[in-house]
Design a protein around this motif. Sequence first.
Motif, PDB file in Angstrom:
ATOM      1  N   ILE A  21       0.842  -1.195   0.000  1.00 36.49           N
ATOM      2  CA  ILE A  21       0.000   0.000   0.000  1.00 36.49           C
ATOM      3  C   ILE A  21       0.877   1.245   0.000  1.00 36.49           C
ATOM      4  CG2 ILE A  21      -1.630   1.351   1.383  1.00 36.49           C
ATOM      5  CD1 ILE A  21      -2.861  -1.298   2.283  1.00 36.49           C
ATOM      6  N   VAL A  22       0.561   2.179  -0.905  1.00 36.58           N
ATOM      7  CA  VAL A  22       1.249   3.469  -0.948  1.00 36.58           C
ATOM      8  C   VAL A  22       0.205   4.579  -0.975  1.00 36.58           C
ATOM      9  CG1 VAL A  22       3.343   2.620  -2.063  1.00 36.58           C
ATOM     10  CG2 VAL A  22       1.428   3.369  -3.478  1.00 36.58           C
ATOM     11  N   VAL A  23       0.514   5.680  -0.321  1.00 36.11           N
ATOM     12  CA  VAL A  23      -0.363   6.853  -0.273  1.00 36.11           C
ATOM     13  C   VAL A  23       0.343   7.979  -1.017  1.00 36.11           C
ATOM     14  CG1 VAL A  23      -1.439   8.569   1.233  1.00 36.11           C
ATOM     15  CG2 VAL A  23      -1.431   6.155   1.890  1.00 36.11           C
ATOM     16  N   MET A  24      -0.382   8.641  -1.923  1.00 34.90           N
ATOM     17  CA  MET A  24       0.251   9.650  -2.766  1.00 34.90           C
ATOM     18  C   MET A  24      -0.743  10.753  -3.090  1.00 34.90           C
ATOM     19  SD  MET A  24       0.266   7.149  -6.075  1.00 34.90           S
ATOM     20  CE  MET A  24       0.795   8.324  -7.304  1.00 34.90           C
ATOM     21  N   GLY A  25      -0.217  11.931  -3.416  1.00 31.67           N
ATOM     22  CA  GLY A  25      -1.074  13.047  -3.783  1.00 31.67           C
ATOM     23  C   GLY A  25      -0.418  14.376  -3.473  1.00 31.67           C
TER      24      GLY A  25
END
Length: 334
Positions: A21-25
Motif C-alpha cells: 500500500i502506498v499513499v500519494m497526492g
Amino acid sequence: MNMIQAINSALDLLLARDPDIVVMGEDVGYFGGVFRATEGLQKKYGKTRVFDTPITELGIVGVSVGMAAYGLRPVPEIQFADYIYPALDQLVSEAARLRYRSAGEFTAPITVRSPFGGGIFGGQTHSQSPEGIFTHVAGLKTVIPSNPHDAKGLLIAAIEDNDPVIFFEPKRIYNGPFDGHYDRPARAWSGHPEAEVPEGYYRIPLGTARIVREGNDVTILCYGTMVHVATSVVAEKGVDAEVIDLRTLVPLDIETIEASVKKTGRCVVVHEATRTGGFGAELSALVQEHCFHSLEAPVERVTGWDTPYPHSLEWAYFPGPVRLGEALRRVMEE
C-alpha cells in the motif's frame, strides 16, 4: 475520533499491515494533506510509502493505474473532488476496464480519496459533488461515508477491494455532524455515538446500507452530509420516517431500500449534487421498478440546483431543512 482522524487511522493501520500500500497526492506527505488526513504518515512510513506528487491529477491517477497493474495497492488523494476531471480518462478508460480487458490477468486495486461537497464556502471550484459521473461508469465503485465509524470501516474495505473505488469524503462533516441550518456551526463529533471508532482493524462491507432511524410513514434515502440534514429535519418535524444511509452508491444495497419502501409506501431522495442526471434519478427509477405497487405517492427528490455551484448563494443551493420539510409534507399528503 472525528472523520479526519478515522481516515488517518485506517490509512495508518493498513500501511502497517500491507507493504504494497502506498499513499500519494498533492501535499499528502510532509504537510499531511490540506485537511490533515494523512498527517504523520510520511514520518512514520517514509517517503517511498507516503509521498507528494506534482500538481497533475491525470498523472496521479495514471501512475496509480501502473502501480496497481504492477501489484501495488495505491491510495491516491485528489485534493478536492472538483480537481478530479483531468483524471477522468485514466479512471474511465484504464482503471475501470483493466480487469475486464485483461480477462482478470490484471486488476486495479486503487482507492481514490477526495474531499467533496459544499458547506464550507469553498466556491465553485472547491464544492462540487460529482458522484453521478462515477456511478455511471461500469467497473468503478463509489463510496461516501457519513460518520467517523463508517469512514474507517469503509475505507479499509475499499483499499482491500481489488477493483477501483472512488471514496468521497464529505468535508462539511469532517469535524462534526451538521443539521442543515446555515446559521448553526457543525457540532463536534466528540460524544457522538458514531464517533466511537475502534483503534484496531475492522471493515464494513461495500454494498451494505445502514438504517439510521426506523420509521413507518416515509423512507428517506440519503448519504454523506445529507444523512445529518435528514435526521435533524425528521426530529424537528416529528415525522415517523425511516432514514437510510446508503454508504455505498455502487454497489448499492437495493434489498434494504426495497424492504423499507414496501413498508412505508413513500420515498424521498436527498443529495446535494445537481438534480439532472444526479444519483437520485437512478434511485427514483429503482424504487419505481422494485416497489411500484407499494407506493402511495410519487417519489420526491430534494437536490442541488441545475447550475454551477453558486458561492454567494451556497445555502440556497444546499438542500436544507426548508426544502426537505416541504418534500416530506407533499409526499405525506398524497
